[in-house]
Design a protein around this motif. Structure first.
Motif, mmCIF file in Angstrom:
data_model
loop_
_atom_site.group_PDB
_atom_site.id
_atom_site.type_symbol
_atom_site.label_atom_id
_atom_site.label_comp_id
_atom_site.label_asym_id
_atom_site.label_seq_id
_atom_site.Cartn_x
_atom_site.Cartn_y
_atom_site.Cartn_z
ATOM 1 N N PHE A 101 -76.870 -36.729 -20.237
ATOM 2 C CA PHE A 101 -77.479 -36.327 -21.501
ATOM 3 C C PHE A 101 -78.336 -35.084 -21.314
ATOM 4 O O PHE A 101 -78.249 -34.132 -22.083
ATOM 5 C CB PHE A 101 -78.330 -37.427 -22.137
ATOM 6 N N TRP A 102 -79.169 -35.085 -20.288
ATOM 7 C CA TRP A 102 -80.018 -33.901 -20.066
ATOM 8 C C TRP A 102 -79.170 -32.664 -19.877
ATOM 9 O O TRP A 102 -79.522 -31.561 -20.311
ATOM 10 C CB TRP A 102 -80.934 -34.097 -18.855
ATOM 11 N N ASP A 103 -78.049 -32.851 -19.235
ATOM 12 C CA ASP A 103 -77.164 -31.711 -18.996
ATOM 13 C C ASP A 103 -76.587 -31.192 -20.308
ATOM 14 O O ASP A 103 -76.507 -29.983 -20.527
ATOM 15 C CB ASP A 103 -76.041 -32.146 -18.041
ATOM 16 N N VAL A 104 -76.205 -32.098 -21.196
ATOM 17 C CA VAL A 104 -75.673 -31.666 -22.489
ATOM 18 C C VAL A 104 -76.770 -30.982 -23.304
ATOM 19 O O VAL A 104 -76.540 -29.960 -23.958
ATOM 20 C CB VAL A 104 -75.083 -32.862 -23.272
ATOM 21 N N PHE A 105 -77.948 -31.531 -23.232
ATOM 22 C CA PHE A 105 -79.088 -30.925 -23.935
ATOM 23 C C PHE A 105 -79.292 -29.496 -23.442
ATOM 24 O O PHE A 105 -79.430 -28.564 -24.235
ATOM 25 C CB PHE A 105 -80.345 -31.760 -23.690
ATOM 26 N N ARG A 106 -79.281 -29.324 -22.157
ATOM 27 C CA ARG A 106 -79.463 -28.012 -21.577
ATOM 28 C C ARG A 106 -78.330 -27.068 -21.997
ATOM 29 O O ARG A 106 -78.561 -25.909 -22.357
ATOM 30 C CB ARG A 106 -79.499 -28.187 -20.051
ATOM 31 N N TRP A 166 -67.114 -27.513 -23.384
ATOM 32 C CA TRP A 166 -68.043 -27.225 -22.281
ATOM 33 C C TRP A 166 -69.439 -27.751 -22.599
ATOM 34 O O TRP A 166 -70.126 -28.297 -21.743
ATOM 35 C CB TRP A 166 -68.073 -25.717 -22.031
ATOM 36 N N VAL A 167 -69.842 -27.593 -23.841
ATOM 37 C CA VAL A 167 -71.166 -28.078 -24.243
ATOM 38 C C VAL A 167 -71.287 -29.577 -23.963
ATOM 39 O O VAL A 167 -72.331 -30.063 -23.533
ATOM 40 C CB VAL A 167 -71.425 -27.806 -25.740
ATOM 41 N N LEU A 168 -70.206 -30.292 -24.205
ATOM 42 C CA LEU A 168 -70.240 -31.742 -24.024
ATOM 43 C C LEU A 168 -70.020 -32.146 -22.567
ATOM 44 O O LEU A 168 -69.994 -33.330 -22.242
ATOM 45 C CB LEU A 168 -69.183 -32.390 -24.918
#
Length: 526
Positions: A47-52, A441-443
Motif C-alpha cells: 500500500f505504501w508503495d502504491v501511495f508513493r 504501474w501505479v498499482l
RNA sequence: GGCACGGUGGCCAAGUGGUAAGGCAGAGCUCUGCAAAAGCUCUAUUCGCCGGUUCGAUUCCGGCCCGUGCCUCCA
C-alpha cells in the motif's frame, strides 16, 4: 478535484497538501527485525508503495523513510536461539526483507534507518523530555509521564480515563510498580546481562537501551525534519505506538508534528471454512513472501491487494488470491496483445505524435500525468481519456484502488472490443499500450516493454533484469517455439489438424500455451 | 467495561439522499477446423434487523443483532 486522504488524526478525508508544494516527506513504521516479513506486512508495504507511486504520478517528489527496529526482546531471543548476536540476526532479517520487497516490486525507499544507528539522538531526546518534565527516572529506567501530555489519546480517539489497565493481557506486574501511572511507557531501560547496552553519560540512567516508541520519533525527525507530511504504519500501531510517538515528539517539535496520519488495515488469514485465524509461528501458518511468489507473480499479488481498499481489512486465502489473479490475467492479456501487435513495428514508428486533447479536458493545474497527451491519441483516444478520468478520480478519493481497478477492467474491455487483436494502427496501439501500462504501474503491476515504453521501464523495480531476460537462452527457446508454430501453421493450412493439434499439445506439455488470433498464433509461457 | 471499524448477489468488492461499479464463478450466443482468447447478452426490485427524518434511504439519525480490531512494545 485533488487528492484527498483519510487522516486518522482528524477522522476525515482531507485535501492532501504537503508542507512543500512539490515534495512529500513520508515516514513509515517498518519491521521489527526479529523474523522475516509475511503477507500481512506485504499488504501494508505494498500500500505504501502504491501511495508513493500515486504521488509521483501526481507530480510530487517523494522522500520516503522506513525504519528497522533492531533493538527488541524478540530479536535477542531469536538471535540466542540461532546462536548469533542480535545485530547479526537483524542483519539477516534485513537482507531477506530487502529481497522480499524486490520480489513484490516495492520501490526503494530514500532511507532505511536502523534504531541502533540513532542511539545518540535518542539519548538526547530522552534527556530533553526529562528536562521538560515529561519523563521521570526510576532505578535507572526512564518512563514517560503520560498524564503530563494533555493531548494524549487524541490520535486514537480515547481518553486517559477510558484506558483499561491490563486489557491487553500483556502487562508486567513488576514494571507496573515502577510506573506512576499504568499507561506510562519506557523511554530507556537498563539492559539485562548479556544484552546489548549503550552508555548514556547520565548519572541517573547510565546505560541500557532505548524503548520502542522513542526510536521512531527520533529516526523520523532526524531524517525528515521537525515536521513532515505523512506518518504511517499498520493500524495496530495506532495505539499505543503512534499515540506515544506524538506524546514524545510534540513537546520537542511542536504541534502538529505530522500533517497526515495514515493507517492501512490488516490482512486477515482465513481457514478452509472461511473463518479468520491468527497467523502465527506456533500455528505454522505464517505465509512468507517466497511462498507467496511460488504461486503468484508480483503483479498478481499487487492486483489482489489493490482490489480491496486499504482501510478495509483484507481476507486472505489461496482461493481469493487465485480469483483476483484470474482477473488480472485478463488485464495482462490486453497488455500482451498490444505488445505483440507492436512487435513488428519499426523503431521509427514508435514515436507518438503529441496532441493536446486531454489537456483541454482539465484545468492547467490538473495537467497530470506529464505524458497524458501521448496517451489520449488515435483510435482508442476517447476510451483512454475516459479511463484516465476515472482512474484519477478513484485514486484521488483516498487511494481508491478498487475504483481504479474497475476502471482498468472497463478500459481493457473497450480496447478488446475496439479490435486491438487485429489492428495494425501502430500509433493508436502504442498510445493505448502506454496508457494502460502507465496506470498499471501505479498499482504496482510492472509490465512495460523497454522498447515500447523506455521511460516507464526504467521506473520499474525489476526493469533492468527484465530487459536482460530477453537475451541468450530465452531468445533461443523463443526461436524454437516460433519454428514449431510455423510447422503447425503449415499443417493447418493443409487441413492436417491431427498434426497441428499434436504440435499444440506438445507445446502445452512443455508449458507453452498457444492461441490462434486473427493475426496468427500467439504463445505464452503459462 | 471503553474506543474504533465493518455487515451489499454463490464468492470477492465499490458506491450514492433519487432508485445498486467492477471482478470471480454460472448460462446463452458470436467468432474459430477444434481449442483458447475476446466480444455481446443474462444473473441483487435489493444493500444485517427494527424504528425515525424525508416527496424519496442501501446511503442521514436512533435502537438492536452479528463480526472484527485495539485498550503498553503485532504491519
Amino acid at each position: 478535484m485533488a487528492l484527498n486522504v483519510y487522516n486518522t488524526r482528524t477522522k476525515r478525508k482531507e485535501p492532501f497538501v504537503p508542507a512543500h508544494p512539490k515534495v512529500v516527506r513520508i515516514y513509515t513504521c517498518g519491521l521489527t527485525v526479529y523474523s522475516a516479513m509475511h503477507i500481512g506486512h506485504a499488504r501494508t508495504y505494498c500500500f505504501w508503495d502504491v501511495f508513493r507511486r500515486w504521488l509521483e504520478y501526481r507530480g510530487f517528489h517523494v522522500i520516503s523513510v522506513i525504519n528497522y527496529t533492531d533493538i527488541d526482546d524478540r530479536i535477542i531471543a531469536n538471535a540466542a536461539a540461532g546462536g548469533t548476536g542480535m545485530l547479526d540476526h537483524a542483519e539477516q532479517v534485513i537482507a531477506s526483507f530487502r529481497a522480499d520487497c524486490r520480489a513484490l516490486a516495492i520501490k526503494d525507499y530514500a532511507a532505511y534507518t536502523r534504531a541502533t544507528d540513532f542511539v545518540a539522538e535518542q539519548i538526547e531526546a530522552v534527556q530533553a523530555l526529562i528536562d521538560k518534565g515529561k519523563a521521570y527516572v526510576v532505578d535507572g529506567e526512564v518512563l514517560y509521564d503520560v498524564r503530563s501530555f494533555e493531548r494524549y489519546g487524541e490520535l486514537s480517539g480515547r481518553t486517559i480515563d477510558s484506558l483499561q489497565e491490563g486489557a491487553s493481557g500483556r502487562t508486567d506486574a513488576t514494571e507496573r510498580q515502577r510506573k506512576r501511572f499504568f499507561a506510562d511507557f519506557t523511554l530507556w531501560k537498563p539492559s539485562k546481562a548479556g544484552e546489548p547496552s549503550w552508555d548514556t553519560g547520565k548519572e541517573a540512567w547510565p546505560s541500557g537501551r532505548p524503548g520502542w516508541h522513542i526510536e521512531c520519533s527520533v529516526m523520523s525527525t532526524s531524517t525528515l525534519g521537525q515536521h513532515f507530511d505523512v506518518h504511517g504504519g499498520g493500524i495496530d500501531n495506532l495505539f499505543p505506538h503512534h499515540e506515544n510517538e506524538i506524546a514524545q515528539a510534540e513537546p520537542l517539535c511542536g504541534h502538529p508534528w505530522v500533517g497526515y496520519w495514515m493507517h492501512p488495515a490488516h490482512l486477515q488469514l482465513l481457514d478452509e471454512d472461511g473463518k479468520p485465524i491468527k497467523m502465527s509461528k506456533s500455528l505454522g501458518n505464517v505465509i512468507s513472501i517466497p511462498e507467496l511468489r511460488e504461486h503468484h507473480s508480483a503483479d498478481q499479488i499487487r492486483w489482489f491487494f489493490g482490489v480491496t481498499h486499504y482501510r478495509s481489512s483484507l481476507a486472505f486465502n489461496w482461493q481469493l488470491v487465485s480469483e483476483a489473479s484470474k482477473g488480472f490475467d485478463k488485464v495482462k492479456r490486453a497488455v500482451t496483445t498490444l505488445e505483440q501487435r507492436l512487435e513488428q513495428a519499426p523503431d521509427e514508428d514508435l514515436k507518438i505524435p503529441v496532441q493536446g486533447s486531454y489537456a483541454s479536458l482539465r484545468g492547467a493545474d490538473q495537467a497530470i500525468p506529464r505524458e497524458r497527451e501521448s496517451f489520449v491519441y488515435g483510435q482508442y483516444g476517447e476510451a483512454s481519456a475516459r479511463f484516465i478520468e476515472r482512474f484519477i478520480a478513484g485514486m484521488d478519493d483516498d487511494m481508491g484502488t478498487p475504483k481504479a481497478t474497475a476502471a482498468v477492467f472497463d478500459y481493457v474491455g473497450e480496447l478488446f472490443a475496439g479490435g486491438i487483436e487485429a489492428s495494425d494502427d501502430v500509433p493508436s496501439l502504442l498510445a493505448a499500450y502506454r496508457c494502460l501500462t502507465r496506470h498499471l504501474w501505479v498499482l504496482g503491476a510492472e509490465l512495460p516493454n523497454a522498447r515500447l515504453y523506455p521511460e516507464l521501464a526504467v521506473e520499474c523495480v525489476g526493469g533492468a533484469e527484465r530487459d536482460n531476460a530477453g537475451g541468450g537462452r530465452e531468445a533461443a527457446l523463443a526461436g524454437v517455439i516460433d519454428k514449431l508454430l510455423e510447422l503447425r501453421q503449415e499443417a493447418r493450412k493443409a487441413k492436417d489438424f491431427a498434426k497441428s493439434d499434436q504440435i499444440r499439445d506438445l507445446l502445452k506439455d512443455a508449458g507453452v500455451a498457444v492461441e490462434d488470433t486473427p493475426k496468427g498464433p500467439r504463445w505464452e509461457v503459462s
